[in-house]
Design a protein around this motif. Structure first.
Motif, PDB file in Angstrom:
ATOM      1  N   ASP A 124       0.815  -1.164  -0.102  1.00 52.43           N
ATOM      2  CA  ASP A 124       0.101   0.031  -0.045  1.00 52.43           C
ATOM      3  C   ASP A 124       0.744   1.349  -0.111  1.00 52.43           C
ATOM      4  O   ASP A 124       0.698   2.041  -0.781  1.00 52.43           O
ATOM      5  CB  ASP A 124      -0.918  -0.256   1.155  1.00 52.43           C
ATOM      6  N   GLN A 125       1.757   1.333   0.832  1.00 56.51           N
ATOM      7  CA  GLN A 125       2.929   2.389   1.114  1.00 56.51           C
ATOM      8  C   GLN A 125       3.472   2.532  -0.425  1.00 56.51           C
ATOM      9  O   GLN A 125       3.626   3.679  -1.006  1.00 56.51           O
ATOM     10  CB  GLN A 125       3.811   2.344   2.241  1.00 56.51           C
ATOM     11  N   LEU A 126       3.912   1.627  -0.974  1.00 60.57           N
ATOM     12  CA  LEU A 126       4.909   1.490  -2.255  1.00 60.57           C
ATOM     13  C   LEU A 126       3.858   2.227  -3.332  1.00 60.57           C
ATOM     14  O   LEU A 126       4.304   3.279  -4.107  1.00 60.57           O
ATOM     15  CB  LEU A 126       4.916   0.228  -2.839  1.00 60.57           C
ATOM     16  N   GLU A 127       2.582   1.816  -3.640  1.00 59.70           N
ATOM     17  CA  GLU A 127       1.727   2.297  -4.522  1.00 59.70           C
ATOM     18  C   GLU A 127       1.287   3.674  -4.241  1.00 59.70           C
ATOM     19  O   GLU A 127       0.881   4.450  -5.118  1.00 59.70           O
ATOM     20  CB  GLU A 127       0.491   1.444  -4.811  1.00 59.70           C
ATOM     21  N   ARG A 128       1.215   3.962  -2.913  1.00 58.35           N
ATOM     22  CA  ARG A 128       0.985   5.562  -2.864  1.00 58.35           C
ATOM     23  C   ARG A 128       1.882   6.614  -3.224  1.00 58.35           C
ATOM     24  O   ARG A 128       2.101   7.416  -3.591  1.00 58.35           O
ATOM     25  CB  ARG A 128       0.614   5.827  -1.187  1.00 58.35           C
ATOM     26  N   ARG A 129       3.421   6.002  -2.984  1.00 56.04           N
ATOM     27  CA  ARG A 129       4.747   6.606  -3.039  1.00 56.04           C
ATOM     28  C   ARG A 129       5.122   6.638  -4.500  1.00 56.04           C
ATOM     29  O   ARG A 129       5.798   7.274  -4.893  1.00 56.04           O
ATOM     30  CB  ARG A 129       5.522   6.370  -2.077  1.00 56.04           C
ATOM     31  N   PHE A 130       4.801   5.389  -5.227  1.00 55.17           N
ATOM     32  CA  PHE A 130       5.128   5.194  -6.645  1.00 55.17           C
ATOM     33  C   PHE A 130       4.107   4.823  -7.430  1.00 55.17           C
ATOM     34  O   PHE A 130       3.779   3.580  -7.432  1.00 55.17           O
ATOM     35  CB  PHE A 130       6.541   4.205  -6.774  1.00 55.17           C
ATOM     36  N   PRO A 131       3.124   5.692  -7.810  1.00 55.95           N
ATOM     37  CA  PRO A 131       2.005   5.298  -8.544  1.00 55.95           C
ATOM     38  C   PRO A 131       2.071   4.358  -9.602  1.00 55.95           C
ATOM     39  O   PRO A 131       1.032   3.862 -10.047  1.00 55.95           O
ATOM     40  CB  PRO A 131       1.169   6.651  -8.909  1.00 55.95           C
TER      41      PRO A 131
ATOM     42  N   LEU B  49      -9.062  -8.064  -7.350  1.00 59.29           N
ATOM     43  CA  LEU B  49      -8.942  -9.081  -6.524  1.00 59.29           C
ATOM     44  C   LEU B  49      -8.273  -8.812  -5.291  1.00 59.29           C
ATOM     45  O   LEU B  49      -8.380  -9.199  -3.975  1.00 59.29           O
ATOM     46  CB  LEU B  49      -8.624 -10.532  -7.083  1.00 59.29           C
ATOM     47  N   TYR B  50      -6.848  -8.434  -5.431  1.00 56.77           N
ATOM     48  CA  TYR B  50      -5.785  -8.226  -4.220  1.00 56.77           C
ATOM     49  C   TYR B  50      -6.541  -7.151  -3.159  1.00 56.77           C
ATOM     50  O   TYR B  50      -6.474  -7.483  -2.035  1.00 56.77           O
ATOM     51  CB  TYR B  50      -4.498  -7.567  -4.856  1.00 56.77           C
ATOM     52  N   ARG B  51      -7.045  -6.024  -3.847  1.00 53.40           N
ATOM     53  CA  ARG B  51      -7.676  -4.976  -3.183  1.00 53.40           C
ATOM     54  C   ARG B  51      -8.783  -5.732  -2.092  1.00 53.40           C
ATOM     55  O   ARG B  51      -8.870  -5.297  -0.804  1.00 53.40           O
ATOM     56  CB  ARG B  51      -7.847  -3.861  -3.617  1.00 53.40           C
ATOM     57  N   ALA B  52      -9.641  -6.520  -2.729  1.00 49.28           N
ATOM     58  CA  ALA B  52     -10.838  -7.021  -2.342  1.00 49.28           C
ATOM     59  C   ALA B  52     -10.214  -7.896  -1.166  1.00 49.28           C
ATOM     60  O   ALA B  52     -11.040  -7.985   0.066  1.00 49.28           O
ATOM     61  CB  ALA B  52     -11.505  -7.924  -3.152  1.00 49.28           C
ATOM     62  N   LEU B  53      -9.249  -8.761  -1.290  1.00 50.08           N
ATOM     63  CA  LEU B  53      -8.844  -9.758  -0.128  1.00 50.08           C
ATOM     64  C   LEU B  53      -8.126  -9.136   0.926  1.00 50.08           C
ATOM     65  O   LEU B  53      -8.511  -9.533   1.897  1.00 50.08           O
ATOM     66  CB  LEU B  53      -7.717 -10.799  -0.830  1.00 50.08           C
ATOM     67  N   VAL B  54      -7.307  -8.017   0.640  1.00 49.35           N
ATOM     68  CA  VAL B  54      -6.881  -7.096   1.813  1.00 49.35           C
ATOM     69  C   VAL B  54      -7.770  -6.458   2.525  1.00 49.35           C
ATOM     70  O   VAL B  54      -7.675  -6.395   3.901  1.00 49.35           O
ATOM     71  CB  VAL B  54      -5.771  -6.121   1.075  1.00 49.35           C
ATOM     72  N   GLU B  55      -8.950  -5.856   2.157  1.00 45.68           N
ATOM     73  CA  GLU B  55     -10.026  -5.301   2.675  1.00 45.68           C
ATOM     74  C   GLU B  55     -10.656  -6.452   3.605  1.00 45.68           C
ATOM     75  O   GLU B  55     -11.018  -6.197   4.577  1.00 45.68           O
ATOM     76  CB  GLU B  55     -10.933  -4.655   1.698  1.00 45.68           C
ATOM     77  N   THR B  56     -10.972  -7.569   2.839  1.00 45.66           N
ATOM     78  CA  THR B  56     -11.638  -8.697   3.827  1.00 45.66           C
ATOM     79  C   THR B  56     -10.773  -8.988   4.874  1.00 45.66           C
ATOM     80  O   THR B  56     -11.114  -9.319   6.066  1.00 45.66           O
ATOM     81  CB  THR B  56     -11.786 -10.045   3.084  1.00 45.66           C
ATOM     82  N   ARG B  57      -9.431  -9.396   4.837  1.00 44.43           N
ATOM     83  CA  ARG B  57      -8.429  -9.889   5.779  1.00 44.43           C
ATOM     84  C   ARG B  57      -8.336  -8.820   7.073  1.00 44.43           C
ATOM     85  O   ARG B  57      -8.334  -9.202   8.008  1.00 44.43           O
ATOM     86  CB  ARG B  57      -7.401 -10.378   5.173  1.00 44.43           C
ATOM     87  N   TRP B  58      -7.918  -7.747   6.429  1.00 39.43           N
ATOM     88  CA  TRP B  58      -7.083  -6.693   7.308  1.00 39.43           C
ATOM     89  C   TRP B  58      -8.213  -5.591   7.858  1.00 39.43           C
ATOM     90  O   TRP B  58      -7.651  -4.958   8.790  1.00 39.43           O
ATOM     91  CB  TRP B  58      -5.729  -6.066   6.633  1.00 39.43           C
ATOM     92  N   HIS B  59      -9.166  -5.290   7.049  1.00 36.90           N
ATOM     93  CA  HIS B  59     -10.061  -4.271   7.396  1.00 36.90           C
ATOM     94  C   HIS B  59     -11.181  -4.929   8.169  1.00 36.90           C
ATOM     95  O   HIS B  59     -11.888  -4.018   8.968  1.00 36.90           O
ATOM     96  CB  HIS B  59     -10.471  -3.432   6.190  1.00 36.90           C
ATOM     97  N   ARG B  60     -11.738  -6.085   7.783  1.00 33.82           N
ATOM     98  CA  ARG B  60     -12.768  -6.495   8.468  1.00 33.82           C
ATOM     99  C   ARG B  60     -12.316  -7.868   9.341  1.00 33.82           C
ATOM    100  O   ARG B  60     -13.232  -8.454   9.973  1.00 33.82           O
ATOM    101  CB  ARG B  60     -13.762  -7.020   7.412  1.00 33.82           C
ATOM    102  N   GLY B  61     -11.357  -8.355   9.222  1.00 31.62           N
ATOM    103  CA  GLY B  61     -10.843  -9.408  10.135  1.00 31.62           C
ATOM    104  C   GLY B  61     -11.289 -10.521   9.668  1.00 31.62           C
ATOM    105  O   GLY B  61     -11.537 -11.444  10.654  1.00 31.62           O
ATOM    106  N   GLU B  62     -11.728 -10.879   8.333  1.00 32.05           N
ATOM    107  CA  GLU B  62     -12.392 -12.116   7.999  1.00 32.05           C
ATOM    108  C   GLU B  62     -11.401 -13.085   7.166  1.00 32.05           C
ATOM    109  O   GLU B  62     -10.401 -12.527   6.674  1.00 32.05           O
ATOM    110  CB  GLU B  62     -13.788 -11.652   6.928  1.00 32.05           C
TER     111      GLU B  62
END
Length: 250
Positions: free
Chosen positions: A23-30, A116-129
């Motif tokens: 996430d940091q990489l893609e913010r800093r190097f779009p 898909l990557y973003r959806a999996l990250v949100e599921t795992r780390w933002h919702r704890g699923e």
């Protein structure tokens, strides 16, 4: 002359350090998704391990101690707070990590792996699923606008397994032993705390690319107890988030 290899980043859907670093990489190097090759690395099942052995390769992860596991729990919380990330602790009921990574490979063939990557990250780390079960992958894929059922079928296809052996072999040849891991030219950089060096090297290689701000630092101070808020059952689940790595110089 042999063509110069593109920069690589090795990631893992299980690792919190990998999640925060990418996430940091893609913010800093779009232009990361355009100019960097992404390679998944995980702990594969017996069938994939045997296919790797037939090529003279192996997975270089190693089991960690309970003390290191407890350190990671507190360090993840501290790092997420510092970077301003919401963190919901997932409690995995099993440690089968083939499926989400195979699904990512299948999505890559359609050019939709980032969705898909973003959806999996949100599921795992933002919702704890959990994300290492079939129904979870299908649900995340559907939420990302993909056909979850079709993606699940593609993830289990022989072609995807062959691609999995290729990327796992590449990790072995690159000596990848922890997550995240960056390679650019002859530089080998391991861990979230090496991201600055990787981003600097990317900007030197692509001076026309502008940064999109510095690292996020909008988090509040960590609690007095570094393990406050961590589900109790995670204390004994050694290796729940990484194997032999703290995401830096472990």
């Amino acid at each position: 002359m042999k063509p110069r290899r593109r920069p690589r980043v090795y990631f893992n859907l299980r690792s919190p350090y990998s999640w925060m670093a990418l996430d940091q990489l893609e913010r800093r190097f779009p232009r990361a998704g355009e100019l960097i090759d992404y390679y998944p690395l995980w702990e594969p099942d017996a069938q994939l391990r045997e296919a790797l052995r037939e090529r003279g390769a192996e997975v270089l992860y190693r089991p960690m101690s309970k003390a290191k596991h407890l350190y990671i729990l507190s360090d993840v919380k501290r790092t997420a707070t510092r970077l301003g990330y919401p963190l919901a602790w997932p409690v995995d009921s099993e440690q089968d990590w083939d499926l989400p990574h195979l699904a990512w490979l299948a999505a890559r063939r359609e050019g939709r792996e980032r969705l898909l990557y973003r959806a999996l990250v949100e599921t795992r780390w933002h919702r704890g699923e959990p994300i290492n079960q079939a129904e979870a992958v299908v649900k995340a894929a559907d939420a990302a606008g993909l056909d979850g059922a079709a993606l699940l079928t593609a993830a289990r296809a022989p072609q995807t397994h062959a691609e999995a052996v290729d990327v796992l072999e590449a990790a072995y040849e690159d000596d990848i032993f922890g997550m995240p891991y960056f390679r650019i030219g002859r530089e080998r950089l391991w861990g979230l705390d090496r991201l600055d060096e990787f981003v600097s090297a990317l900007h030197r290689a692509h001076p026309d690319t502008e940064a999109d701000g510095a690292a996020r630092t909008d988090g509040s101070a960590a609690d007095a107890d570094p393990l406050a808020g961590v589900p109790t059952e995670l204390f004994t689940k050694v290796g729940s988030y990484d194997i032999d790595t703290t995401g830096a110089c472990g």
